[in-house]
Write a protein that holds these residues in place. Structure first.
Motif, mmCIF file in Angstrom:
data_model
loop_
_atom_site.group_PDB
_atom_site.id
_atom_site.type_symbol
_atom_site.label_atom_id
_atom_site.label_comp_id
_atom_site.label_asym_id
_atom_site.label_seq_id
_atom_site.Cartn_x
_atom_site.Cartn_y
_atom_site.Cartn_z
ATOM 1 N N ASP A 525 -11.499 14.905 100.212
ATOM 2 C CA ASP A 525 -11.855 15.358 101.571
ATOM 3 C C ASP A 525 -13.337 15.660 101.747
ATOM 4 N N GLU A 526 -14.177 15.361 100.718
ATOM 5 C CA GLU A 526 -15.625 15.557 100.797
ATOM 6 C C GLU A 526 -16.024 17.033 100.962
ATOM 7 N N LYS A 527 -15.172 17.959 100.540
ATOM 8 C CA LYS A 527 -15.493 19.380 100.626
ATOM 9 C C LYS A 527 -15.891 19.913 99.245
ATOM 10 N N ILE A 528 -16.704 20.967 99.286
ATOM 11 C CA ILE A 528 -17.157 21.554 98.022
ATOM 12 C C ILE A 528 -16.011 22.292 97.347
ATOM 13 N N GLN A 583 -19.199 36.936 101.401
ATOM 14 C CA GLN A 583 -19.769 35.608 101.546
ATOM 15 C C GLN A 583 -18.833 34.578 100.895
ATOM 16 N N PRO A 584 -18.895 33.318 101.347
ATOM 17 C CA PRO A 584 -18.011 32.283 100.763
ATOM 18 C C PRO A 584 -18.360 32.025 99.302
ATOM 19 N N ILE A 585 -17.335 31.739 98.499
ATOM 20 C CA ILE A 585 -17.543 31.485 97.070
ATOM 21 C C ILE A 585 -16.705 30.292 96.630
ATOM 22 N N VAL A 586 -17.139 29.671 95.540
ATOM 23 C CA VAL A 586 -16.371 28.617 94.879
ATOM 24 C C VAL A 586 -16.467 28.870 93.376
ATOM 25 N N PRO A 587 -15.570 28.317 92.586
ATOM 26 C CA PRO A 587 -15.663 28.496 91.117
ATOM 27 C C PRO A 587 -16.968 27.906 90.572
ATOM 28 N N ILE A 588 -17.508 28.577 89.579
ATOM 29 C CA ILE A 588 -18.758 28.142 88.943
ATOM 30 C C ILE A 588 -18.466 27.805 87.479
ATOM 31 N N SER A 589 -18.965 26.662 87.029
ATOM 32 C CA SER A 589 -18.812 26.307 85.609
ATOM 33 C C SER A 589 -20.095 26.624 84.858
ATOM 34 N N VAL A 590 -19.956 27.173 83.661
ATOM 35 C CA VAL A 590 -21.095 27.517 82.802
ATOM 36 C C VAL A 590 -20.976 26.747 81.496
ATOM 37 N N ASN A 591 -22.105 26.400 80.942
ATOM 38 C CA ASN A 591 -22.126 25.597 79.721
ATOM 39 C C ASN A 591 -22.075 26.469 78.478
ATOM 40 N N MET A 592 -21.286 26.042 77.518
ATOM 41 C CA MET A 592 -21.221 26.688 76.203
ATOM 42 C C MET A 592 -21.913 25.751 75.218
ATOM 43 N N SER A 593 -23.068 26.154 74.711
ATOM 44 C CA SER A 593 -23.846 25.274 73.849
ATOM 45 C C SER A 593 -23.125 25.036 72.525
ATOM 46 N N SER A 739 -25.985 16.367 96.362
ATOM 47 C CA SER A 739 -26.994 17.428 96.368
ATOM 48 C C SER A 739 -27.672 17.522 95.009
ATOM 49 N N LYS A 740 -28.957 17.820 95.038
ATOM 50 C CA LYS A 740 -29.656 18.183 93.812
ATOM 51 C C LYS A 740 -29.279 19.618 93.437
ATOM 52 N N PRO A 741 -29.642 20.118 92.263
ATOM 53 C CA PRO A 741 -29.424 21.531 91.947
ATOM 54 C C PRO A 741 -30.151 22.426 92.947
ATOM 55 N N LEU A 742 -29.481 23.489 93.417
ATOM 56 C CA LEU A 742 -29.994 24.342 94.497
ATOM 57 C C LEU A 742 -30.230 25.764 94.014
ATOM 58 N N THR A 743 -31.189 26.429 94.639
ATOM 59 C CA THR A 743 -31.363 27.853 94.394
ATOM 60 C C THR A 743 -30.148 28.592 94.928
ATOM 61 N N ALA A 744 -29.971 29.840 94.537
ATOM 62 C CA ALA A 744 -28.809 30.618 94.959
ATOM 63 C C ALA A 744 -28.734 30.684 96.487
ATOM 64 N N GLU A 745 -29.867 30.907 97.155
ATOM 65 C CA GLU A 745 -29.890 31.029 98.609
ATOM 66 C C GLU A 745 -29.473 29.715 99.279
ATOM 67 N N ASP A 746 -30.064 28.588 98.813
ATOM 68 C CA ASP A 746 -29.709 27.284 99.395
ATOM 69 C C ASP A 746 -28.270 26.915 99.088
ATOM 70 N N PHE A 747 -27.780 27.330 97.930
ATOM 71 C CA PHE A 747 -26.411 27.020 97.545
ATOM 72 C C PHE A 747 -25.416 27.722 98.473
ATOM 73 N N VAL A 748 -25.696 28.963 98.823
ATOM 74 C CA VAL A 748 -24.820 29.700 99.746
ATOM 75 C C VAL A 748 -24.741 28.978 101.089
ATOM 76 N N LYS A 752 -21.408 27.095 103.076
ATOM 77 C CA LYS A 752 -21.007 27.351 104.462
ATOM 78 C C LYS A 752 -20.826 26.051 105.240
ATOM 79 N N VAL A 753 -21.686 25.067 104.965
ATOM 80 C CA VAL A 753 -21.641 23.806 105.710
ATOM 81 C C VAL A 753 -20.526 22.888 105.209
ATOM 82 N N HIS A 754 -20.241 22.948 103.888
ATOM 83 C CA HIS A 754 -19.331 21.963 103.290
ATOM 84 C C HIS A 754 -17.990 22.560 102.856
ATOM 85 N N ARG A 755 -17.603 23.717 103.407
ATOM 86 C CA ARG A 755 -16.297 24.276 103.043
ATOM 87 C C ARG A 755 -15.161 23.456 103.635
#
Length: 755
Positions: A525-528, A583-593, A739-748, A752-755
């Motif tokens: 559905d092209e949503k985040i 504020q809207p949230i989505v799951p975040i993945s973190v890397n384990m080296s 999207s390229k990698p975004l700062t926290a502010e731009d990511f929020v 909002k636009v792609h929910r």
């Protein structure tokens, strides 16, 4: 009366026996003398090779000190490059360097700006008159661009120091003044001690007047030394500084006989010495005495040999002598001297060929010798030599043995790229063999290459050995790296990495690392539906650094684990703040080296941070790396522990390592994240998908579905790639198309636009 003499008859057997004993005695004497001569030559050859090894070591230490000095000057250059001195008064400069003193190198005691009148404006807001100092006259009167002083006592606290001075030029080229930094000799001593590969080694550094700058005994700092024994062959510290390079016998400051190996330390006028006690060389003498004793026993036994064997034994002796002068007695490989002769011939007769040279040794071989003894060490060297010789024969290479566990290999190659591919494959196979040896061990390698354009090949083999040896010293005991390749950029890379390493801890404390978020998009559905947390570094000294600049280095030195937990905490803070502010949230993945190899410790530290924040565990996904150093059992254990706490797990960069889909039946991961290389290799120049590659990717997706794994592709950059992945029922996509990698502010805002 006549005298009648008796005509005695001598028994022929007695005559033969006596004659045989005389001949055997002469023969035995020849054997003893000849073999003694050979033994002496072999011992002398071993001593020569050890001397060459010590010279290489002292050269490496001198280069390390040079790199340290250059790192100091790079900090002073940071002050100069600001251009502040050309536009402000002396007092303003003093206030400025006080304000930015956090950029100082940790070894600096104080930094000053000195004007052309010799007034020093110290960083600690005091003044000093330095017109009586040598470095002032070198910069102001003799127009040096930079200078490193001899050891002196500080005006500020009378401590022994060295001064580094770097000139500041106006736009018209005239001198504005110079920045100087003082470094305590005690600090420099600690830095030099950190270079030592073995804490039993002893190095010292002398200034141009013979005063000690660095010495294991702090009481010798700023002092000169002359042996108490009056012997013209024994060197004082003043005489050492005049000689500058080579190796010589003398008496140490501890009063023991030593051999010192000297090197100059550019860009200073210092001399570095590696001191080796003569007691070390007694081992050579003891071995020689054992050989002599065995020779005497052999001589006595030889006297009992029958006469008809004498000439046969003599022929064997000559043959033995010939072998020992060409071949190493333990491994039967060529000695280093003969290897160099044959290598020089090979290079001379093949001027249009490319060559690869390898110097290799056994990691922590000294530990093996100390803990298992000489016999076990010799057995290990022999086993390693057999493996190397087998490979040398396979690729028509020549091989020789140097001092102790050092080996040299030279071979023709079709191309550097193909040679390295073969080397990596054979190294993997060799590691399996050495790992299964009765005393498991690992090897390390320095590599250098020779191209046809190097027309002057007179001293080439010595150059190749020196280059490979230097490259190998950059590995030290980093277990993640088994080889290093010499190239003209190696020194620059080492300097850059040492600078990064000297600033990484402060960067973490000062919050210079920050997190960016790259969205994950549902192809249905092209949503985040999520995002990946990516680390960046904004350094006030180096500017913005991308991960490929510092992540590989941090993985080698172990700092990556600290950075991982820093990133985790930043993500947890971000999510908690979003929840708190509705504020809207989505799951975040973190890397384990790949450096996390102990499941219990990782989970303890991970949960300790996570539980500080009020966020549900289903908002966190942990991405583990397929090509990790962990085995399947460890990966499975970590995955199960994460599942138990409610986290999801993804296999990052899937397809770029050495595992397979079969491995996934054992490790219960939730998501397969395919490496960007799949799409890159499958996309034609016109942007269309290659049919055969596309079919292969479709099979992978279908097999993943059979295993009940969600799928996501990295590196999606075009609509064609997006549409293809959607057509084969891939679940999610991540890449610059969305999207390229975004700062926290731009990511929020993106959420909002792609929910």
């Amino acid at each position: 009366m006549g005298i009648i003499k008796d005509n005695k008859q001598y028994n022929p057997n007695t005559v033969n026996l006596v004659f045989s004993l005389i001949v055997s005695l002469i023969f035995t004497l020849i054997v003893v003398l000849s073999t003694s001569h050979i033994t002496t030559k072999l011992i002398d050859q071993s001593r020569k090779e050890f001397d060459e090894y010590c010279e290489d070591m002292s050269s490496g230490y001198a280069q390390s000190v040079t790199l340290k000095i250059e790192s100091y000057f790079s900090v002073l250059d940071t002050y100069i490059k600001t251009g502040y001195a050309n536009n402000h008064s002396d007092k303003e400069i003093q206030q400025y360097i006080n304000k930015i003193k956090h950029i100082n190198h940790p070894d600096f005691m104080n930094v000053s700006f000195v004007n052309t009148e010799g007034i020093g404006f110290r960083q600690n807001m005091t003044l000093s008159d330095v017109t009586d100092r040598e470095y002032f006259h070198k910069i102001v009167d003799e127009k040096f661009d930079y200078f490193v002083s001899s050891p002196i006592r500080s005006h500020m606290n009378d401590e022994p120091v060295i001064i580094l001075a770097s000139a500041v030029k106006k736009e018209d080229g005239s001198l504005r003044g110079f920045y100087s930094a003082s470094i305590k000799l005690t600090t420099l001593n600690k830095a030099v001690e950190s270079f030592l590969f073995d804490k039993d080694e002893w190095i010292f550094i002398l200034g141009e007047h013979g005063k000690f700058i660095c010495h294991p005994d702090p009481d010798m700092i700023l002092k000169t030394y002359s042996p108490e024994i009056h012997d013209s062959n024994l060197l004082s510290s003043r005489e050492i500084t005049k000689i500058g390079k080579g190796h010589y016998k003398t008496i140490s400051t501890r009063g023991t006989p030593v051999t010192i190996f000297l090197q100059k330390v550019p860009p200073t006028n210092w001399t570095l010495g590696l001191s080796v006690p003569d007691t070390f060389f007694y081992a050579f003498k003891q071995k020689e005495n054992r050989y002599r004793f065995l020779i005497v026993i052999l001589g006595i036994a030889t006297m009992l040999i029958l006469t008809f064997l004498e000439f046969y034994v003599i022929s064997l002796l000559h043959r033995h002598q010939h072998i020992e002068t060409i071949y190493d007695s333990l491994t039967t490989l060529w000695t280093r001297k003969h290897f160099e002769i044959e290598a020089a011939k090979l290079l001379k007769h093949n001027p249009n060929n490319k060559f690869m040279f390898l110097e290799c040794d056994i990691r922590q071989f000294r530990y093996t010798y100390q803990n298992y003894g000489e016999d076990a060490s010799d057995a290990m060297i022999f086993y390693f030599s057999r493996r190397l010789n087998k490979l040398a024969m396979k690729y028509n290479a020549i091989i020789g043995r140097g001092f102790a566990d050092h080996f040299y290999i030279l071979l023709k190659i079709p191309s550097v790229r193909k040679a390295m591919a073969i080397f990596k494959h054979e190294l993997t196979e060799l590691n399996l063999k050495t790992k299964d040896y009765e005393i498991p061990f690992m090897s390390k390698y320095g590599i250098s290459f020779l191209m046809p354009e190097n027309s002057d090949r007179a001293d080439t083999i010595q150059q190749l050995i020196g280059q490979a040896s230097f490259a190998k010293t950059t590995i030290q005991e980093n277990l993640l790296t088994q080889y290093a390749i010499y190239n003209s950029k190696l020194l620059n890379r080492i300097r850059e990495e040492k600078f990064i390493e000297s600033h990484m801890e402060d960067a973490l404390k000062n919050g210079e690392f920050y997190v960016m978020y790259q969205p994950k998009i549902s192809l249905a559905d092209e949503k985040i539906v999520g995002a990946e947390a990516l680390v960046r570094w904004q350094s006030p000294k180096l500017g913005k650094l991308m991960p490929d600049t510092f992540i590989p280095l941090f993985e080698r030195n172990g700092f990556i684990t600290k950075l991982d937990f820093y990133v985790y905490e930043q993500v947890f803070k971000f999510l908690e703040n979003q929840i708190h502010n509705n504020q809207p949230i989505v799951p975040i993945s973190v890397n384990m080296s790949r450096n996390h190899s102990k499941p219990e410790k990782f989970m303890h530290d991970f949960l300790e941070i996570f539980k500080r924040y009020s966020i549900p565990s289903n908002l966190i996904q942990v991405e583990i790396i397929e090509r990790s150093v962990m085995d399947d059992k460890t990966l499975k254990e970590i995955t199960e522990k994460l599942h138990k706490e409610g986290f999801t797990v993804a296999m990052d960069d899937f397809g770029s390592g050495e595992s397979s889909l079969n491995m996934l039946t054992k490790i219960p991961i939730d998501v397969l994240k395919f490496d960007r290389s799949f799409l890159t290799a499958s996309t034609k120049e016109n942007g269309e998908m290659d049919k055969q590659s596309a079919e292969f990717i479709q099979i992978l997706i279908e097999m993943s579905k059979v295993l009940n794994k969600s799928t996501i592709f990295e590196g999606v950059e075009t609509a064609v790639q997006r549409d293809f992945l959607r057509s084969i029922n891939c679940d999610e996509a991540q890449g610059y198309f969305y999207s390229k990698p975004l700062t926290a502010e731009d990511f929020v805002e993106f959420i909002k636009v792609h929910r």
